[in-house]
Scaffold this active site. Structure first.
Site, PDB file in Angstrom:
ATOM      1  N   ARG A  95       0.816  -1.226   0.000  1.00 51.76           N
ATOM      2  CA  ARG A  95       0.000   0.000   0.000  1.00 51.76           C
ATOM      3  C   ARG A  95       0.843   1.266   0.000  1.00 51.76           C
ATOM      4  NH1 ARG A  95      -2.972  -3.044   3.732  1.00 51.76           N
ATOM      5  NH2 ARG A  95      -4.564  -4.194   2.614  1.00 51.76           N
ATOM      6  N   VAL A  96       2.080   1.188   0.407  1.00 51.45           N
ATOM      7  CA  VAL A  96       2.868   2.429   0.409  1.00 51.45           C
ATOM      8  C   VAL A  96       4.135   2.330  -0.429  1.00 51.45           C
ATOM      9  CG1 VAL A  96       2.096   3.465   2.564  1.00 51.45           C
ATOM     10  CG2 VAL A  96       3.857   1.754   2.612  1.00 51.45           C
TER      11      VAL A  96
END
Ligand code: ATP
Ligand code: MG
Length: 527
Positions: free
Chosen positions: A352-353
């Site tokens: 997600r990052v």
């Protein structure tokens, strides 16, 4: 005994054990005890307040043998702490900071830190912008991570999770990170193997192993990841980027469940106690990317492991930890049986990052690879039907197979982050035909070695990757500059299929240059 007397004098409360059930001792006479407080017994053993009831205190003890009823106990007013410092590096320690072998303390501890540090708030945290490379191509290219990310490593037993983590630790340590490996309730032989592996790869001087064995008291196993995190926080506060690996949290959950059931806590889903989520969230929330006092940033990257049963990602512990991490890397047992090493399934993995930390060119590669591998998957099904193949399909199959070969990485092989796009470009599309598949690993090794040893070569490769804005640009640059910079000349010449003999020349075929159809090729003169 000395400690007992000292604390007794300090707090003036003397209690005694009324009942003992496994690792839990019920003590009376400690009216002011608070949760998590350290309790000392007169025989020198100690424990942690687990819960406070109306007139009895539940103490989680860390003694190997059960304590005797009637033994005197006193509070300390303190929370359990561990000695932290540079002396811990290169050592295998128990969760209390002593040696794992004989539980002796190392040097005189310069600083002690509580295992339950209060969490850093939002203002102390900084957006993750720096990438965290693992040296494993499939992860760096398809599921990239950032420094300070918490990424779950999940998969069935014996699918290569620990091997991947060891590879990552070796690479991260060589990049200058301090790595804390928490071996939670492992066999002693596995702990020894970890130590030997890091020593053999010359990174033990940047590694701390916090270990508890499966024979240790449940409370000691329960404390292991908290202790690892506390040590990581010490190094973070010294300005060191740190990696914490927790192998594995499903074992941790099982030990905590055992303690809770013995402590007569209400069993919830799968008999885990109600605060199971809170325990793990409190732990993982301590990872992240933080501001430093001098305006910089420093990270604790966190890789917890969870074991699944027959690929079931929807179990209680799995879903809990998935929801509190920034993605997961899924080790697929089907891929493992097919012989893929590492057996990571990029389609079922999430980050997600990590993508926000990548340069444009690498992001574009990752997009391209996903599209291409999906296409490749479909094409493989066509082959199963035995239909006649067009040239375009053949190029896709050929490239696809080689990409998968490239993703196969023995445990001792690490590929520097910027070398990965270059090697990929060399076998992309039509060019894949020129490369002999059996020599792929050798070619990759050679380029990695050149990159590590030769600063000019390194600069050239870094420039190609960082200055390009898309995969097509990298492809064009690698092709254009192959001769000039020698990216592929020594390598391609040495590793290509021998075209002098009977192999038909590639130009005899019709011409789809790119295997994936999503790209429009940019003019090659852009650099
Ligand atoms: P466990 O469930 O016991 O924790 P695990 O998922 O951590 O298992 P490993 O112990 O890392 O799995 O690996 C299982 C086996 O697969 C080991 O024998 C290891 O040597 C092999 N293996 C894993 N990854 C690779 C690789 N990249 N190359 C070669 N062999 C590998
Ligand atoms: Mg393992």
């Amino acid at each position: 005994m000395k400690d007992f007397d000292k604390y007794l004098q300090e707090v003036g409360e003397v209690g005694s054990i009324r009942e003992v059930v496994g690792p839990i001792a019920y003590a009376v006479g400690l009216p002011k005890a608070r949760p998590f407080e350290l309790v000392v017994f007169e025989n020198g053993e100690f424990g942690q307040v687990f819960s406070v009831k109306k007139d009895v205190v539940e103490v989680l003890t860390f003694a190997k043998t059960p304590l005797a009823v009637g033994l005197r106990a006193t509070r300390t007013g303190k929370i359990i702490d561990v000695p932290v410092g540079k002396e811990l590096i290169s050592n295998v320690i128990d969760p209390f900071g002593g040696s794992f072998e004989n539980h002796k303390m190392f040097n005189k501890p310069t600083e002690r830190r509580s295992l339950e540090e209060s969490l850093m708030g939002i203002s102390a945290r900084k957006t993750i912008k720096r990438s965290f490379e693992t040296g494993v191509s499939i992860v760096d290219l398809m599921v990239p991570l950032g420094r300070g990310q918490r990424e779950l490593v999940i998969g069935d037993r014996k699918t290569g999770k620990t091997s991947f983590l060891f590879q990552t630790i070796v690479y991260a340590a060589k990049q200058g990170e301090i790595c804390i490996y928490a071996a939670i309730g492992k066999n002693k032989i596995e702990i020894k193997r970890a130590e030997e592996y890091f020593a053999a790869n010359n990174v033990l001087d940047r590694v701390v192993i916090v270990a508890s064995s499966s024979q240790d008291p449940a409370g000691v196993v329960y404390l292991t990841p908290f202790s690892a995190m506390t040590i990581a926080e010490y190094f973070r506060d010294q300005g060191q980027d740190t990696l914490v690996v927790m192998d594995d949290l499903s074992t941790h959950a099982k030990f905590y469940r055992e303690i809770s059931l013995i402590g007569k806590r209400f069993p919830g889903r799968d008999s885990y106690p109600g605060d199971m989520f809170y325990i793990h969230a409190r732990l993982l929330e301590r990872g992240g990317n933080f501001h430093t006092k001098d305006g910089g940033e420093v990270s604790i990257t966190c890789l917890p492991v969870v074991q699944t049963l027959q690929g079931d990602l929807s179990g209680y512990i799995q879903t809990n930890i998935m929801s509190m991490t920034d993605g997961h890397i899924y080790f697929d047992s089907n891929l493992f049986t097919q012989g893929r090493r590492p057996s990571i399934n990029p389609f079922l993995s999430v980050t997600r990052v990590g993508r926000q930390t990548q340069p444009d060119s690498k992001r574009s590669i990752s997009r391209e690879l996903i599209t291409f591998l999906t296409l490749f998957d479909k094409m493989q099904n066509i082959v199963h039907f035995g239909s006649e193949l067009t040239e375009a399909v053949r190029v896709i199959l050929d490239t696809g197979n080689k990409v998968l070969q490239l993703f196969d990485q023995e445990t001792h092989v690490v590929v520097p982050g910027n070398v990965q796009p270059i090697v990929l470009s060399l076998l992309w599309g039509e060019d894949s035909r020129k490369i002999d598949v059996s020599k792929l690993a050798e070619m990759r090794g050679k380029i990695s070695e050149l990159y590590i040893k030769n600063p000019d070569y390194r600069k050239m490769v870094d420039d190609v990757v960082l200055k390009s804005s898309s995969f097509n640009e990298i492809l064009a640059l690698v092709k254009d500059n192959a001769a000039k910079f020698g990216i592929s000349i020594p390598t391609l010449a040495a590793f290509s299929v021998n075209t002098n003999t009977t192999t038909p020349p590639p130009q005899a075929q019709p011409q789809p240059t790119q295997p994936a159809t999503t790209q429009d090729k940019k003019p090659e003169s852009s650099h």
